[in-house]
Design an enzyme around this catalytic site. Structure first.
Site, PDB file in Angstrom:
ATOM      1  N   GLU A 176       0.972  -1.000   0.023  1.00  0.00           N
ATOM      2  CA  GLU A 176      -0.019  -0.160   0.074  1.00  0.00           C
ATOM      3  C   GLU A 176       0.843   1.373   0.025  1.00  0.00           C
ATOM      4  O   GLU A 176       1.977   1.359   0.634  1.00  0.00           O
ATOM      5  CB  GLU A 176      -0.920  -0.193   1.346  1.00  0.00           C
ATOM      6  CG  GLU A 176      -1.660   1.073   1.516  1.00  0.00           C
ATOM      7  CD  GLU A 176      -2.354   1.245   3.006  1.00  0.00           C
ATOM      8  OE1 GLU A 176      -1.666   0.559   4.087  1.00  0.00           O
ATOM      9  OE2 GLU A 176      -3.347   1.805   3.021  1.00  0.00           O
ATOM     10  N   ASN A 199      -6.850   6.394  -1.707  1.00  0.00           N
ATOM     11  CA  ASN A 199      -5.795   5.456  -1.389  1.00  0.00           C
ATOM     12  C   ASN A 199      -5.969   4.023  -2.483  1.00  0.00           C
ATOM     13  O   ASN A 199      -7.104   3.365  -2.164  1.00  0.00           O
ATOM     14  CB  ASN A 199      -5.914   4.954   0.113  1.00  0.00           C
ATOM     15  CG  ASN A 199      -4.728   3.864   0.334  1.00  0.00           C
ATOM     16  OD1 ASN A 199      -4.074   3.489  -0.330  1.00  0.00           O
ATOM     17  ND2 ASN A 199      -4.398   3.952   1.832  1.00  0.00           N
ATOM     18  N   LYS A 242      -9.501   2.142  -1.834  1.00  0.00           N
ATOM     19  CA  LYS A 242      -9.445   1.496  -0.646  1.00  0.00           C
ATOM     20  C   LYS A 242     -10.815   2.110   0.017  1.00  0.00           C
ATOM     21  O   LYS A 242     -11.238   3.256   0.218  1.00  0.00           O
ATOM     22  CB  LYS A 242      -8.508   1.964   0.293  1.00  0.00           C
ATOM     23  CG  LYS A 242      -8.745   1.446   1.826  1.00  0.00           C
ATOM     24  CD  LYS A 242      -7.230   1.790   2.676  1.00  0.00           C
ATOM     25  CE  LYS A 242      -6.981   1.288   3.848  1.00  0.00           C
ATOM     26  NZ  LYS A 242      -5.683   1.752   4.807  1.00  0.00           N
ATOM     27  N   GLU A 279      -6.195   8.497   7.934  1.00  0.00           N
ATOM     28  CA  GLU A 279      -6.693   8.253   6.534  1.00  0.00           C
ATOM     29  C   GLU A 279      -7.727   8.746   6.092  1.00  0.00           C
ATOM     30  O   GLU A 279      -8.562   9.004   5.030  1.00  0.00           O
ATOM     31  CB  GLU A 279      -6.631   6.557   6.196  1.00  0.00           C
ATOM     32  CG  GLU A 279      -5.206   6.039   6.392  1.00  0.00           C
ATOM     33  CD  GLU A 279      -5.394   4.807   5.846  1.00  0.00           C
ATOM     34  OE1 GLU A 279      -4.837   4.070   6.672  1.00  0.00           O
ATOM     35  OE2 GLU A 279      -5.716   4.371   4.852  1.00  0.00           O
ATOM     36  N   CYS A 326      -4.932  -2.814   2.834  1.00  0.00           N
ATOM     37  CA  CYS A 326      -4.620  -2.806   4.266  1.00  0.00           C
ATOM     38  C   CYS A 326      -5.589  -3.279   5.288  1.00  0.00           C
ATOM     39  O   CYS A 326      -6.111  -4.297   5.327  1.00  0.00           O
ATOM     40  CB  CYS A 326      -3.864  -1.496   4.548  1.00  0.00           C
ATOM     41  SG  CYS A 326      -3.091  -1.452   6.091  1.00  0.00           S
ATOM     42  N   ASN A 355       0.141  -1.001   5.642  1.00  0.00           N
ATOM     43  CA  ASN A 355       1.229   0.037   6.167  1.00  0.00           C
ATOM     44  C   ASN A 355       0.552  -0.330   7.666  1.00  0.00           C
ATOM     45  O   ASN A 355      -0.527   0.526   7.886  1.00  0.00           O
ATOM     46  CB  ASN A 355       1.331   1.201   5.752  1.00  0.00           C
ATOM     47  CG  ASN A 355       2.086   1.594   4.498  1.00  0.00           C
ATOM     48  OD1 ASN A 355       2.638   2.533   4.260  1.00  0.00           O
ATOM     49  ND2 ASN A 355       1.647   0.751   3.442  1.00  0.00           N
TER      50      ASN A 355
END
Ligand code: ING
Length: 309
Positions: A47, A107, A124, A143, A169, A194
Site C-alpha cells: 500500500e 488510497n 480503498k 486516512e 490494508c 502499512n
C-alpha cells in the site's frame, strides 16, 4: 492439471520522508529484477508504496498534502517500473495515493499486466483511524482526513492467468471485503499494508499485531477458497515502527511463504490456482450453502445494536 502462477511478494522496508520517488522506484526495479530471476509471473507491492506513510502526520497545507499524491500513473517517476516490468514480462500490483483530474483523493491500487497495461483499479473502502487532529496520539492515523472512501467496490479481473482481486490494508480485517470478491470467484487477492505496531486507542492490542495480521488473511483465504498475498511496507519510518510479516496464504488457509525481516525482502511461491477448486466446490460452494435472505442485517445496518435495542 494445475495453473501455476509464480508470485513475488515484494515487501518494502521503510521509506523516509526525504526519500524521493526516484530512489523508491529504483528499489522496486531491483526487486522486480530479483523476481524475474525466480521466474515470477507477478509481483505484489505494498500500500502507498511510493512515499512514507504520510497519514501519520496532521497537515493542512493543500500543496504539502498533495505532494504525496500521484496525478498520473505511470508518471515520469514511476515509468521506469512500468518499462522494466514490460521488458521482463512481469505483471504487478502497486499501491499509491491517487489525485484524480477532478481533484478527488483516494488510497488506490492498480493491477498491471505483463505488457505493463493497467487492467484493474481499486480504491480503498475501509479507511481506518480518524478524521481530525488528535494530538494525544504518539502519531496520527488520518486516512479519513486525506482520502475519500473508495467508489469502485472490489472488482475481480481475469488477468495474469486467473481471477485476480485487490484490497488494501485495513480492508483485510473485514470479512465483507473477501466475500464480495469470493462472490466473483476470485482465485488470488493481492493486498498491501502499512500497519503501525502501536494502535493508540487500543495499546493492549499491540502485542498481537502480527497474530491479527495472519489471522485475518488466513481466515479470508480459507473462507473464500482463494489465495491471499499480503505485502507490507514496514520497519521504522520517521520513528514509527510498522510490522512486516508479508505472507503468501493458500486457499487451505496455510501460510506457504513469509517475510523474516522488516526490510526490502522478496518472498517467492509457486501458487496453483486450481487449489481453490475443492474449496469452492465443497465447503464454500456459495450457491449450494449460502442463505442471503438471512444476511440482510449485514447490508442494511452499519453499527451494532444490542438486544436491549
Ligand atoms: N493500517 C492499519 C491496518 O489496518 C490499523 C490500521 C492498525 C488498524 C492496527 C487496526 C490495528 O493494518 C492501515 N493503513 O489500514
Amino acid at each position: 492439471m494445475s495453473r501455476i502462477v509464480t508470485v513475488g511478494a515484494a515487501q518494502m522496508g521503510p521509506i523516509q520522508r526525504a526519500h524521493s520517488r526516484r530512489e523508491v522506484v529504483a528499489r522496486m526495479v531491483e526487486m522486480m529484477r530479483e523476481a524475474a530471476s525466480h521466474r515470477c509471473d507477478l509481483v505484489v507491492f505494498p500500500e502507498l508504496t511510493l512515499t512514507t506513510f504520510f497519514p501519520r502526520w496532521w497537515m493542512e497545507d493543500r500543496n504539502e498534502i498533495d505532494a504525496f499524491f500521484e496525478r498520473e500513473m505511470p508518471s515520469n517517476e514511476t515509468a521506469p517500473l512500468f518499462n522494466e516490468a514490460a521488458r521482463l514480462g512481469i505483471g504487478f500490483s502497486l499501491g499509491y495515493a491517487e489525485l484524480t483530474p477532478e481533484g478527488r483523493h483516494f488510497n488506490t491500487a492498480v493491477l498491471v499486466d505483463k505488457s505493463a497495461r493497467i487492467v484493474g483499479k481499486y480504491r480503498k473502502i475501509h479507511l481506518p483511524g480518524h478524521a481530525g487532529h488528535e494530538p494525544w496520539r504518539a502519531f496520527q492515523h488520518l486516512e479519513k482526513h486525506y482520502f475519500e472512501v473508495g467508489d469502485l467496490s472490489w472488482g475481480v479481473w481475469n488477468a495474469l492467468g486467473g481471477h485476480m482481486g485487490m484490497m488494501i490494508c485495513n480492508d483485510r480485517r473485514w470479512p465483507e471485503s473477501y466475500r464480495v470478491m469470493g462472490l466473483q470467484s476470485v482465485e488470488m487477492i493481492l493486498l498491501g499494508y502499512n500497519t503501525p505496531r502501536h494502535n493508540p486507542p487500543a495499546p493492549d492490542h499491540d502485542r498481537l499485531s502480527e497474530f491479527h495480521n495472519q489471522l485475518v488473511m488466513q481466515a479470508g483465504a480459507y473462507q473464500n477458497g482463494t489465495w491471499v498475498v499480503g505485502v507490507a511496507k514496514c520497519g521504522v519510518e520517521e520513528g514509527c515502527e510498522m510490522i512486516g510479516g508479508s505472507s503468501i496464504v493458500a486457499p487451505t488457509g496455510e501460510v506457504i511463504g513469509q517475510a523474516l525481516t522488516q526490510d526490502d525482502e522478496l518472498i517467492v511461491a509457486r501458487c496453483d490456482l486450481d487449489l481453490t477448486k475443492s474449496y469452492k466446490a465443497s465447503t464454500f460452494n456459495f450457491d449450494m450453502h449460502r442463505q442471503p435472505d438471512q444476511y440482510r442485517r449485514i447490508v442494511e445496518q452499519r453499527g451494532a445494536v444490542g438486544p436491549e435495542g
